[in-house]
Enzyme design. Structure first.
Site, PDB file in Angstrom:
ATOM      1  N   ASN A 193       0.786  -1.133  -0.082  1.00  0.00           N
ATOM      2  CA  ASN A 193      -0.145  -0.032   0.008  1.00  0.00           C
ATOM      3  C   ASN A 193       0.773   1.356  -0.157  1.00  0.00           C
ATOM      4  OD1 ASN A 193       0.664  -0.449   2.706  1.00  0.00           O
ATOM      5  ND2 ASN A 193      -1.296   0.313   3.511  1.00  0.00           N
ATOM      6  N   LYS A 202      12.322  -7.414   1.736  1.00  0.00           N
ATOM      7  CA  LYS A 202      11.364  -8.041   0.858  1.00  0.00           C
ATOM      8  C   LYS A 202      10.369  -7.414   0.602  1.00  0.00           C
ATOM      9  CE  LYS A 202       8.731 -11.534  -0.729  1.00  0.00           C
ATOM     10  NZ  LYS A 202       7.458 -10.509  -1.275  1.00  0.00           N
ATOM     11  N   GLU A 240       4.325  -3.115  12.626  1.00  0.00           N
ATOM     12  CA  GLU A 240       3.666  -2.080  12.196  1.00  0.00           C
ATOM     13  C   GLU A 240       2.452  -2.865  11.608  1.00  0.00           C
ATOM     14  OE1 GLU A 240       1.131   0.138  10.611  1.00  0.00           O
ATOM     15  OE2 GLU A 240       2.864   0.916   9.412  1.00  0.00           O
ATOM     16  N   CYS A 276      -3.262   1.401   6.902  1.00  0.00           N
ATOM     17  CA  CYS A 276      -3.611   0.887   8.325  1.00  0.00           C
ATOM     18  C   CYS A 276      -4.069   2.125   9.067  1.00  0.00           C
ATOM     19  CB  CYS A 276      -2.207   0.645   8.915  1.00  0.00           C
ATOM     20  SG  CYS A 276      -1.419  -0.764   7.810  1.00  0.00           S
TER      21      CYS A 276
HETATM   22  C1  SIN Z   1       0.216   2.379   6.545  1.00  0.00           C
HETATM   23  O1  SIN Z   1      -0.795   2.351   6.110  1.00  0.00           O
HETATM   24  O2  SIN Z   1       0.947   1.327   7.034  1.00  0.00           O
HETATM   25  C2  SIN Z   1       1.218   3.520   6.837  1.00  0.00           C
HETATM   26  C3  SIN Z   1       0.386   4.905   6.592  1.00  0.00           C
HETATM   27  C4  SIN Z   1       1.186   6.065   6.917  1.00  0.00           C
HETATM   28  O3  SIN Z   1       2.416   5.913   7.077  1.00  0.00           O
HETATM   29  O4  SIN Z   1       0.790   7.088   6.683  1.00  0.00           O
END
Ligand code: SIN
Length: 484
Positions: A157, A180, A256, A290
């Site tokens: 993403n 990776k 994360e 996320c």
């Molecule tokens: C993510 O969706 O994992 C990261 C989003 C961000 O860095 O703003």
């Protein structure tokens, strides 16, 4: 896709600053999600190439850690400048393999580059300390040293910024890395690695393994004795697995993971600020982050004025191929993503939700989905507990602050939360009560290299970005000098 700098399009793994084909000769296809066209055939590497990359990184560590922080920072600064100079090409490459609108992709290149710049500067601030001694004949000192070879496993993403957010602090500290990248978006990773080599970052410091075998490569990275640290961004399910696998050699891990972000609009919010912030949080990357607002809680008295403006703002979003001018919402990454959105919508409607905007696939193609709003959502719906990862706003109505906080914290996730209010007392009360690592207050976009990004609960371990980010890649060594 026509790049001004054609050298940015690479299709083999990058080991010891050399392009390496899979020993088997096999390749896999990278597809453009907007139209299904094959963008490139990329080397299908395996554990064997991964082990070669780990060994190259281990050898390079010996020399790289000996460079002064200033020398490492200067090379990273050159890398940053090259990424910025190639930003248009990198953005086009990203849109072509990932789907996000090119303006948003360019924003990600700048965001991704900001981690290189920030940690190039932070390299010189990895301080130790002198601790007041309990005995006069000895002195207590600490130094911070690079942890060693890092395995970085990154998602599709954010094909550039999730790499730079991990490897910039790592190499600034003196570590070396094996990356990776997600098999959907390896081209951005390879272009970044090539620019790092062009900047003069020595062989073996940054290695990239391309493969669709995420499980096999993940197993190799998490179990190899030469790898000292694993940094992963992705789902909570895979994060738990990698953590388990890393236990066998007691590796340090940074994770994360998933989110289920609440976004609360209180009665005293500025409606326009709340609508703008909610759209920014929810529809970034077509809802595939996320930290996207996953559950939108709106208080009773502001509900009607907020929702009227919000529905109009969602209806106005332009869907299309990310390379077309003005497009704000690109395709989803693959058919599974579309299936998931449909499943969540079906369940919500069955349990009483009302679709007031959108609600189905978009005529542009099978991976496009209409920006959608569903109202009258409740805790009983699957959409309350699962990450949507698509362009769907799930709206809930609430009455009291306590109810909003209870709803917001009712999840195993704890990455990002947002709320909108103009009341100072409420601001502090709610900010402190939310069990989340990141809280946006009257703001829907919270990501900056200068700020610590990371979650509580099952959303992860560790922080990325900010001065805290570098801590993930160093060991604190205590020196006790006696006989004084
Ligand atoms: C993510 O969706 O994992 C990261 C989003 C961000 O860095 O703003």
């Amino acid at each position: 896709m026509v790049l001004q700098n054609s050298a940015l399009l690479q299709t083999q793994s990058f080991i010891n600053n050399k392009w390496v084909a899979a020993r088997s000769g096999k390749t896999f296809k990278v597809l453009n999600p907007a139209n299904g066209a094959v963008v490139a055939n990329v080397a299908e590497c395996t554990e064997a190439e991964t082990e070669a990359a780990i060994k190259a990184a281990s050898k390079a560590f010996v020399l790289w850690r000996k460079k002064t922080a200033k020398e490492r920072g200067a090379l990273m600064r050159k890398w940053y400048e090259l990424v910025m100079a190639n930003a248009d090409d990198l953005a086009l490459l990203m849109t072509t393999e990932q789907g996000k609108p090119v303006a948003e992709a360019k924003g990600e290149i700048v965001y991704g580059a900001s981690f290189i710049e920030w940690f190039a500067e932070e390299a010189r601030r990895i301080y130790g300390e002198v601790i007041p001694t309990p005995l006069n004949d000895r002195r207590i000192i600490t130094v911070r040293q690079p942890i060693g070879v890092v395995g970085a496993i990154t998602p599709w993403n954010f094909p550039v910024s999730m790499i730079t957010r991990k490897i910039s602090p790592a190499i600034a500290a003196g570590c070396t890395v094996v990356i990776k990248p997600a098999s959907q978006t390896p081209l951005s990773a390879l272009a970044l690695a090539w620019l790092a080599a062009e900047a003069g970052i020595p062989e073996g410091v940054i290695n990239v393994i391309t493969s669709t075998d995420a499980a096999g490569i993940g197993q190799m990275l998490t179990s190899h004795p030469l790898v000292m640290k694993i940094s992963f961004t992705g789902s909570t399910k895979i994060g738990k697995l990698l953590m388990q696998q890393s236990a066998s050699t007691v590796k340090k891990v940074s994770l994360e993971l998933g989110g289920n972000a609440p976004l609360i609009v209180f009665n005293d919010a500025d409606t326009d600020v709340a609508v703008k912030g909610t759209i920014a949080s929810k529809y970034r990357n077509a809802g595939q982050t996320c930290v996207c607002a996953n559950r939108i809680f709106v208080q009773e008295k502001i509900y009607n004025s907020f929702i009227k403006k919000y529905r109009n703002a969602v209806k106005a979003l332009k869907v299309g191929d990310g390379t077309e001018a003005g497009v704000q919402i690109g395709p989803l990454i693959d058919e599974d993503a579309v299936k998931k959105v449909n499943r969540l919508l079906k369940d919500a409607v069955k349990r009483g939700a009302d679709i007031t905007v959108g609600g189905e696939g978009h005529g542009l193609g099978k991976l496009f989905f209409q920006p959608t709003v569903i109202e009258d959502c409740t805790r009983k719906m699957t959409v309350f507990s699962e990450e949507i990862f698509g362009p769907v706003s799930a709206i809930y109505k609430f009455t009291t602050d306590e109810e909003a906080i209870d709803l917001a914290n009712d999840t195993e996730y704890g990455l990002a939360a947002y709320f909108f209010t103009q009341n100072l007392n409420r601001t502090w009360h709610v900010a402190e009560a939310l069990d989340y690592g990141i809280v946006g207050i009257n703001e829907g976009i919270v990501s900056h290299a200068e700020a610590p990004f990371g979650g509580m609960k099952e959303s992860g371990i560790g922080r990325e970005g900010s001065r805290h980010g570098i801590e993930e890649y160093v060991e604190v060594k205590y020196l006790c000098m006696g006989g004084l």
